[in-house]
Design an enzyme around this catalytic site. Structure first.
Site: not given
Length: 459
Positions: A105, A256, A258, A260
């Site tokens: 992440s 960010d 990833d 999400d």
């Protein structure tokens, strides 16, 4: 909260090369997970979809996972770098049995992790994670464990070439401004800076906004395996703020690593976090539908809660972590929730938190109301929050609930703040820290209260 040894609030995560983020462990994790999924599929051969972000370690971990799944007799479908919510979407729509994301992440490149989605595009239940851990422990504790099915039962692997295109079209389909002329159902009059965090959305996010008509200036869109989240993205907005001002853009969108989570910046460079974005989405949706309730977290700003309640909508808090927001939403049969960090859920559109889709809902609200981002957010005035992290000694087991001095100070400060403030004390789930948060209308009062609480801690 999760009590598993390996799984945390968002899968398994750690520093690459250190247990458990090693090729050996991840291969065994793939086998253990594959074994568990096979038990739930009966005689049918299960299939897994594997996506990743742009970290250099993704190549190693992808190969290890693929080997583990193949050894367990699971077919793998590889989609390369795509956002975490894209894996959730593709797993569901392609009727896979499970989706796996290789990502840490918003963490630096030297961290990585593994997280799973079930066939509905929802993060695994604690029960299923426990089953995987039990099998994994069986493997790790038995050096002679046979880590392979018979050759004729091995899984196959192939790459899905059209995964990005499928997901781009899905994201575009969620942009649905209400009650406006169809000719204005696009982003044609907006100049948008998109910060891709050198992460998983670098080939996707700019295309989504461009194909909807916006003039897009893309930054942090040249990943090299080492620069993911580095001085960019939703956790570091300085570069985006500068780019918005330099390009005289209408707004900026930061994802960010990833993709999400999302944060946004207006044309003056002011930042709007997840609390602001959730407010904008809910305020817009309530014009067209009945909203019974919204879910925030323990960190959601008190002003957001009060604003939601003023709308005649219930507001409940979940533990910090988007999985807990999602669990409470499904428990209540509600649709909207999120975290101030930028994890936002609109369950009428997607099973997972999605930075691109959340930002499209904010843009939709702007277009419906013919407002700038600044004007859209103006009714919400967040209260100041002061967060102090108090490092706890590692040589003894400190329980803040049994700290009489701290509890007495907390009671005293709660009376001082009244209904216009709150205190949150909680242990970090990842570090030996006691997190002390005080929130209220008056910044100086909030700061002094937080400092008093920190001083009252008895280590």
């Amino acid at each position: 909260m999760n009590k598993q040894k390996y799984f945390g609030t968002d899968g398994i995560r750690g520093k690459v090369g250190e247990f458990p983020i090693t090729a050996d462990f991840v291969m065994k994790l793939g086998f253990a997970a594959g074994w568990v999924f096979k038990q739930n599929c009966g005689s049918r051969r299960p299939s897994v979809l594997i996506g990743k972000d742009t970290r250099i370690s993704g190549y190693m971990l992808e190969s290890a996972l693929e080997a583990g799944f193949s050894a367990a007799g699971i077919d793998s479908y590889l989609v390369g770098p795509v956002p975490t919510p894209a894996v959730a979407y593709l797993t569901r729509t392609l009727r896979m049995d499970v989706g796996v994301v290789i990502s840490a992440s918003h963490n630096p490149f030297y961290d990585n992790g593994i997280k799973f989605f079930n066939s509905d595009g929802v993060k695994l239940s604690n029960q299923l994670e426990s089953q995987i851990e039990n099998k994994l422990n069986e493997i790790l504790n038995n050096a002679n464990y046979m880590l392979c099915v018979a050759s004729e039962n091995l899984g196959k692997a192939q790459r899905l070439a059209d995964a990005r295109g499928r997901y781009i079209e899905f994201c575009k389909s969620t942009f649905r401004p209400k009650n406006i002329n169809n000719k204005n159902n696009n982003l044609r009059n907006l100049k948008i800076v998109v910060d891709c965090a050198n992460g998983a959305a670098y080939q996707i996010a700019p295309s989504v906004f461009h194909e909807l008509g916006a003039e897009v200036i893309s930054i942090a869109d040249k990943p090299n395996g080492l620069n993911i989240n580095e001085n960019c993205g939703a956790t570091n907005l300085t570069t985006l703020q500068v780019a918005v001002l330099q390009n005289q853009a209408d707004l900026g969108i930061a994802l960010d690593g990833d993709a999400d989570r999302v944060q946004m910046v207006d044309k003056k460079g002011k930042v709007y976090d997840g609390d602001f974005l959730l407010y904008a989405i809910v305020e817009s949706r309530r014009q067209h539908e009945k909203i019974p309730g919204v879910v925030g977290t323990l960190m959601s700003n008190l002003a957001l809660e009060q604003k939601i309640l003023q709308m005649g909508i219930a507001f409940e808090r979940a533990n910090v972590g988007d999985r807990y927001v999602a669990e409470k939403l499904r428990e209540k049969n509600w649709l909207y929730g999120g975290e101030n960090s930028g994890h936002l859920l609109t369950l009428d559109l997607h099973s997972s938190g999605d930075g691109i889709i959340a930002s499209l809902q904010v843009l939709s609200a702007m277009i419906e109301k013919n407002l700038t981002l600044e004007q859209l957010m103006a009714p919400l005035k967040l209260y100041p929050q002061i967060l102090i992290n108090k490092k706890m000694p590692s040589d003894k087991n400190y329980d803040y609930l049994q700290d009489k001095n701290l509890q007495q100070m907390q009671q005293k400060i709660s009376q001082k703040l009244g209904d216009d403030g709150r205190i949150l004390l909680r242990k970090s789930g990842t570090e030996p820290l006691l997190r002390i948060m005080v929130e209220g209308k008056n910044l100086e009062l909030v700061r002094s209260c937080a400092e008093d609480l920190a001083s009252a801690v008895s280590f």
